[in-house]
Design an enzyme around this catalytic site. Sequence first.
Site, PDB file in Angstrom:
ATOM      1  CG  HIS A 136     -27.477  30.551 -42.406  1.00 27.43           C
ATOM      2  ND1 HIS A 136     -26.610  30.477 -41.339  1.00 27.43           N
ATOM      3  CD2 HIS A 136     -27.106  31.660 -43.108  1.00 27.43           C
ATOM      4  CE1 HIS A 136     -25.752  31.483 -41.382  1.00 27.43           C
ATOM      5  NE2 HIS A 136     -26.031  32.218 -42.448  1.00 27.43           N
ATOM      6  CG  HIS A 141     -28.090  36.445 -41.221  1.00 29.97           C
ATOM      7  ND1 HIS A 141     -26.968  37.140 -40.869  1.00 29.97           N
ATOM      8  CD2 HIS A 141     -27.665  35.387 -41.968  1.00 29.97           C
ATOM      9  CE1 HIS A 141     -25.893  36.544 -41.376  1.00 29.97           C
ATOM     10  NE2 HIS A 141     -26.291  35.470 -42.045  1.00 29.97           N
ATOM     11  CD  GLU A 182     -22.845  34.408 -41.768  1.00 26.01           C
ATOM     12  OE1 GLU A 182     -23.254  33.543 -40.947  1.00 26.01           O
ATOM     13  OE2 GLU A 182     -23.451  34.678 -42.818  1.00 26.01           O
ATOM     14  CB  SER A 201     -28.382  28.902 -38.224  1.00 22.02           C
ATOM     15  OG  SER A 201     -27.104  29.096 -38.816  1.00 22.02           O
TER      16      SER A 201
END
Length: 282
Positions: A136, A141, A182, A201
């Site tokens: 993730h 990110h 996010e 993700s």
Amino acid sequence: MAAEPVVYGASERPPRGDYRRANADYTCAQDFAAYTAQDHDTYRRLYERQSALLPGLASEAFIAALPALGVKDRIPRFEEINERLYKATRWEIVAVPGLIPEVPFFTLLANRKFPVTDWIRTPEEFDYVVEPDIFHDLFGHVPLLFNPVFADYVQRYGQGGLKAHGLGACEMLSRLYWYTIEFGLIRERSGLRAYGAGILSSSGELPYSVQSPEPQRLPLQLERTMRTRYKIDTYQQTYFVIDSFEQLFDLTAADFTPIYERLRGQPEFAANAAEATEPAMA
């Protein structure tokens, strides 16, 4: 003082990760030798599945930056990524054992250091893991940290987080992180696309967030976003949409102190509250 584990949300389960390895700032060395062949295979399969879903769903900037992560068939070494990342935007990634408290988290971001959990989910958690793992954090990110404007936004968020902590406003600011970094969406020339790491993700939420008629999608507006609760265990019921990373950066240039003061005591929006519905006071 030794680093202490952080409990995720309302969970009573002890967080995963060996915090005994952590320094006072919660960073640690990436224990690359500890990864098993199964760990590397899990990363490879996750990368392969998720990258195949990106066309038509992920932002152009993300797709363009993804190759900068480097190797796809194993877990990358952080120092390999940092060689490229620092040259691109003066950012670095640092290993952490898991979730970390607000102040160390904000401090790292403010200093252009992104904390990446260094453990990976088990094969049984292939489709869903409760806490963010290395896949993730790296896949979701890190690619956009190669984008100069977005990278500057993340640093600005960290600087604002330190100030918000002193003002007792972290909950309001955390919603901005949730709905941008996010779970943010962006409207590009080719249509609606995802740029948030939690979406990028996730094999399920990526098509859902962009294509499903179920969730509502609102233009990003700071006060509305800071008043909106969110879900941690289901797909989002509300997404906020930007037109560019420049817009996102400019929106966060102002001093948030007056906003925090204005919002204190105001009712919150439920995660699925309709755009035109003003919540009633409890």
